[in-house]
Write a protein that holds these residues in place. Structure first.
Motif, mmCIF file in Angstrom:
data_model
loop_
_atom_site.group_PDB
_atom_site.id
_atom_site.type_symbol
_atom_site.label_atom_id
_atom_site.label_comp_id
_atom_site.label_asym_id
_atom_site.label_seq_id
_atom_site.Cartn_x
_atom_site.Cartn_y
_atom_site.Cartn_z
ATOM 1 N N SER A 1 21.036 51.343 83.092
ATOM 2 C CA SER A 1 21.047 51.913 81.750
ATOM 3 C C SER A 1 22.372 51.523 81.110
ATOM 4 O O SER A 1 23.442 51.802 81.671
ATOM 5 C CB SER A 1 20.904 53.437 81.827
ATOM 6 O OG SER A 1 20.798 54.004 80.542
ATOM 7 N N HIS A 2 22.299 50.863 79.954
ATOM 8 C CA HIS A 2 23.492 50.251 79.364
ATOM 9 C C HIS A 2 23.914 50.932 78.057
ATOM 10 O O HIS A 2 23.077 51.130 77.166
ATOM 11 C CB HIS A 2 23.236 48.771 79.063
ATOM 12 C CG HIS A 2 22.592 48.018 80.178
ATOM 13 N ND1 HIS A 2 23.255 47.717 81.347
ATOM 14 C CD2 HIS A 2 21.329 47.535 80.317
ATOM 15 C CE1 HIS A 2 22.428 47.051 82.153
ATOM 16 N NE2 HIS A 2 21.261 46.936 81.548
ATOM 17 N N PHE A 3 25.182 51.265 77.980
ATOM 18 C CA PHE A 3 25.775 51.686 76.708
ATOM 19 C C PHE A 3 26.308 50.431 76.038
ATOM 20 O O PHE A 3 27.228 49.783 76.547
ATOM 21 C CB PHE A 3 26.890 52.709 76.938
ATOM 22 C CG PHE A 3 27.706 53.006 75.709
ATOM 23 C CD1 PHE A 3 27.095 53.417 74.532
ATOM 24 C CD2 PHE A 3 29.087 52.846 75.722
ATOM 25 C CE1 PHE A 3 27.842 53.668 73.388
ATOM 26 C CE2 PHE A 3 29.852 53.105 74.587
ATOM 27 C CZ PHE A 3 29.223 53.511 73.416
ATOM 28 N N LEU A 4 25.709 50.069 74.904
ATOM 29 C CA LEU A 4 26.021 48.787 74.260
ATOM 30 C C LEU A 4 27.065 48.909 73.159
ATOM 31 O O LEU A 4 27.416 47.902 72.528
ATOM 32 C CB LEU A 4 24.741 48.178 73.676
ATOM 33 C CG LEU A 4 23.589 47.957 74.673
ATOM 34 C CD1 LEU A 4 22.355 47.444 73.939
ATOM 35 C CD2 LEU A 4 24.001 47.002 75.777
ATOM 36 N N GLY A 5 27.544 50.136 72.911
ATOM 37 C CA GLY A 5 28.503 50.313 71.832
ATOM 38 C C GLY A 5 27.899 49.876 70.506
ATOM 39 O O GLY A 5 26.736 50.144 70.206
ATOM 40 N N GLN A 6 28.698 49.155 69.709
ATOM 41 C CA GLN A 6 28.201 48.615 68.433
ATOM 42 C C GLN A 6 28.081 47.092 68.475
ATOM 43 O O GLN A 6 27.933 46.439 67.440
ATOM 44 C CB GLN A 6 29.143 49.037 67.304
ATOM 45 C CG GLN A 6 29.163 50.546 67.040
ATOM 46 C CD GLN A 6 30.198 50.930 65.992
ATOM 47 O OE1 GLN A 6 31.368 50.539 66.084
ATOM 48 N NE2 GLN A 6 29.775 51.713 64.996
ATOM 49 N N ASN A 7 28.117 46.534 69.687
ATOM 50 C CA ASN A 7 28.134 45.072 69.831
ATOM 51 C C ASN A 7 26.918 44.403 69.200
ATOM 52 O O ASN A 7 27.044 43.437 68.430
ATOM 53 C CB ASN A 7 28.225 44.692 71.312
ATOM 54 C CG ASN A 7 29.566 45.068 71.923
ATOM 55 O OD1 ASN A 7 30.525 45.312 71.193
ATOM 56 N ND2 ASN A 7 29.625 45.133 73.235
ATOM 57 N N ALA B 1 27.279 44.616 77.204
ATOM 58 C CA ALA B 1 27.397 46.071 77.313
ATOM 59 C C ALA B 1 28.856 46.505 77.367
ATOM 60 O O ALA B 1 29.735 45.764 77.814
ATOM 61 C CB ALA B 1 26.679 46.571 78.556
ATOM 62 N N VAL B 2 29.108 47.736 76.906
ATOM 63 C CA VAL B 2 30.418 48.358 77.067
ATOM 64 C C VAL B 2 30.500 48.974 78.461
ATOM 65 O O VAL B 2 31.516 48.864 79.158
ATOM 66 C CB VAL B 2 30.646 49.442 75.986
ATOM 67 C CG1 VAL B 2 31.964 50.176 76.226
ATOM 68 C CG2 VAL B 2 30.620 48.823 74.599
ATOM 69 N N ASP B 3 29.413 49.634 78.880
ATOM 70 C CA ASP B 3 29.308 50.203 80.225
ATOM 71 C C ASP B 3 27.888 50.041 80.729
ATOM 72 O O ASP B 3 26.926 50.196 79.958
ATOM 73 C CB ASP B 3 29.654 51.696 80.228
ATOM 74 C CG ASP B 3 31.129 51.954 80.462
ATOM 75 O OD1 ASP B 3 31.712 51.285 81.344
ATOM 76 O OD2 ASP B 3 31.701 52.805 79.760
ATOM 77 N N THR B 4 27.747 49.737 82.017
ATOM 78 C CA THR B 4 26.438 49.691 82.663
ATOM 79 C C THR B 4 26.382 50.769 83.734
ATOM 80 O O THR B 4 27.186 50.766 84.664
ATOM 81 C CB THR B 4 26.162 48.313 83.282
ATOM 82 O OG1 THR B 4 25.941 47.361 82.238
ATOM 83 C CG2 THR B 4 24.936 48.347 84.183
ATOM 84 N N TYR B 5 25.437 51.673 83.574
ATOM 85 C CA TYR B 5 25.183 52.704 84.582
ATOM 86 C C TYR B 5 24.032 52.217 85.465
ATOM 87 O O TYR B 5 23.142 51.489 84.998
ATOM 88 C CB TYR B 5 24.790 54.025 83.920
ATOM 89 C CG TYR B 5 25.881 54.677 83.107
ATOM 90 C CD1 TYR B 5 26.552 55.802 83.577
ATOM 91 C CD2 TYR B 5 26.249 54.177 81.857
ATOM 92 C CE1 TYR B 5 27.546 56.421 82.829
ATOM 93 C CE2 TYR B 5 27.241 54.771 81.094
ATOM 94 C CZ TYR B 5 27.886 55.902 81.584
ATOM 95 O OH TYR B 5 28.875 56.497 80.840
ATOM 96 N N CYS B 6 24.021 52.619 86.724
ATOM 97 C CA CYS B 6 23.004 52.101 87.640
ATOM 98 C C CYS B 6 22.618 53.135 88.678
ATOM 99 O O CYS B 6 23.340 54.114 88.913
ATOM 100 C CB CYS B 6 23.510 50.836 88.338
ATOM 101 S SG CYS B 6 24.983 51.145 89.349
ATOM 102 N N ILE B 7 21.455 52.901 89.286
ATOM 103 C CA ILE B 7 21.106 53.606 90.514
ATOM 104 C C ILE B 7 21.011 52.553 91.613
ATOM 105 O O ILE B 7 20.381 51.517 91.452
ATOM 106 C CB ILE B 7 19.801 54.413 90.401
ATOM 107 C CG1 ILE B 7 18.638 53.559 89.864
ATOM 108 C CG2 ILE B 7 20.000 55.646 89.539
ATOM 109 C CD1 ILE B 7 17.282 54.269 89.927
#
Length: 492
Positions: A242-248, A221-227
């Motif tokens: 919830s993960h923003f994976l970019g274009q990886n 992931a580029v960024d991992t959001y969490c609760i």
């Protein structure tokens, strides 16, 4: 006495295990590290699943299903993700057993039935899904692709605990593809908000929304959001990511699309998931030494009615009143059970339903009928009240709403009291032992410092809150400059 559980104060870990077993949520299984989810525990999961599924569909997502097995070559295609899960993978190498000629009745792996390529039992499904998406996406007209699946995954855990960490668990995993980075980031945040909404308004579980540090980020992931939530022993529990994976993953699996300008580009991706560990969170955040405390919105049974009678004549009169009340409650969408089984005494039933966390219990006897009242007990506070039978269904429905809010407020008060600032390393360590919870402290932003804090204090950065205020300070360990506080805790 068989219903007794270890006190929370005496041994929190044993209290949790006792409660999960004695409330009938789950059982241990013959498979190492795996559990059996019993009907009552599965009914809670079904309620969670039903609500989340509705919320996903309201945001435009559709359900699909992908294979349990992932070819090893596909899994390796996204190197960061594969490396991140490598130590937790179960691998299928053969496809047949045969009888052992030297030991009748025994089965052995047939050496001639070796797979040409080993299969990974999915620890997560990015590899198989993105390989599939390659054939589904050609143009911007195919985007966004918004897919969710309800499935099981396998992660070979060394230390397991019912619901919280098991080798196999149930979950949902969303995997979406977008034309732009902005759309993918917006999707990531949207699904984080869906999880937070579900946690707070259905689980009655207050959560902090944040972003993970690089060390704690999902592999790939580029960024991992969490609760992040706080349990009653002061330990944190990650309740959803919830993960923003970019274009990886798009680059790893060559998933390209033609945009409106007829240019070829890689899609932008997200993934997000919650699992049956939410049942563990529900238990640990709200329950007590007498058993479960369930928020009404997720309780399999919201109201139980127990008759108290002598003889068939009294029973018949009670049955008539209860029949009308049950019709009214069911018409309002309330799950209600009438326990007129005469195999167990009322006192046994009261203890049983207290253990199972049923939010409202109604007791009705012949004397109550004569006085046109019933005895109502609420599970969260153990308060007993006398309600008139006139307008009873409306009062019960209002009480369920009141209990839902009260459970949340109690958990929030506890959580807020356990968010404590620390200015020095000594204060940090003292708080971890004497007032465990979220510790708000400065960190110099380096992975090395984060690793060192974890090594020395067994605490990790749970998240960098999304609503964080910038504030100059000194790192709790190194004394280096810091621009904001982060939340540390010991965690499950």
């Amino acid at each position: 006495m068989s219903k007794e559980i270890t006190s929370m104060q005496e041994d929190y870990s044993q209290w949790y295990n006792d409660l999960v077993i004695k409330a009938g949520l789950a059982d241990y299984s013959a498979v190492r590290g795996c559990m059996v989810i019993k009907p009552y525990g599965y009914a809670i999961w079904e309620n969670m699943q039903k609500q989340l599924d509705s919320m996903f569909k309201e945001t435009g997502h559709q359900n699909a299903y992908f294979p349990l097995f992932v070819p090893k070559s596909l899994f390796e295609a996204e190197e960061t993700n594969a490396e991140g899960f490598a130590k937790e993978c179960a691998i299928v190498t053969h496809y047949r057993l045969k009888g052992d000629p030297d030991n009748k009745g025994k089965l052995i792996v047939d050496p001639e039935a070796k797979l040409e390529e080993e299969l990974i039992v999915r620890p997560t499904s990015e590899a198989i899904i993105w390989n599939t998406y390659k054939g589904w996406i050609q143009s911007y007209r195919d985007l966004p692709l918004l897919i969710n699946q309800w499935a099981n995954v396998v992660r070979w855990e060394m230390r397991t605990r019912l619901f919280l960490r098991t080798t196999e668990f149930l979950w949902q995993e969303g995997h979406t593809a977008h034309a732009t980075e902005q759309e993918a980031v917006a999707e990531t945040v949207q699904m984080l908000n869906v999880y937070a909404d579900f946690a707070e308004n259905h689980m009655a579980l207050p959560v902090i929304k944040g972003v993970k540090s690089a060390n704690e980020r999902f592999a790939g992931a580029v960024d991992t959001y969490c609760i992040e939530a706080l349990m009653q022993d002061g330990k944190a529990l990650q309740a959803g990511t919830s993960h923003f994976l970019g274009q990886n993953f798009a680059k790893a699996f060559d998933v390209k699309f033609t945009d409106k300008e007829n240019k070829l580009d890689y899609v932008w991706a997200t993934s997000w998931g919650v699992s049956t560990r939410l049942i563990g969170a529900l238990v640990m955040a709200h329950s007590d030494d007498q058993g479960l405390v369930l928020p009404p919105k997720l309780a399999p049974i919201q109201v139980v009615i127990v008759p108290i009678f002598k003889g068939d004549d009294q029973k018949q009169l009670i049955d008539e009143k209860v029949k009308v009340l049950m019709q009214q409650l069911k018409a309002a969408g309330v799950s209600v059970k009438y326990d007129d089984n005469d195999n167990n005494r009322p006192g046994w039933k009261f203890a049983e339903y207290e253990m199972k966390g049923i939010p409202v219990r109604i007791a009705i006897g012949a004397r109550d009928l004569a006085n046109n009242v019933v005895e109502v007990a609420r599970r969260d506070t153990k308060e007993k009240m006398s309600f008139s039978m006139d307008g009873l269904s409306d009062r019960i429905i209002a009480l369920l709403d009141e209990i839902q809010v009260a459970i949340f407020n109690k958990a929030k008060t506890f959580r807020d009291d356990r968010i404590t600032p620390a200015e020095t390393w000594e204060e940090f360590l003292k708080l971890l032992d004497e007032k465990p919870g979220f510790i708000s402290a400065h960190w110099d932003g380096t992975s090395e410092t984060e690793d060192k804090i974890k090594e020395l204090a067994k605490a990790t950065i749970r998240c960098i809150p999304l609503n964080n205020q910038l504030e100059n300070g000194k790192c709790i360990l190194t004394g280096k400059e810091s621009s904001q506080r982060v939340l540390f805790a010991r965690a499950y």
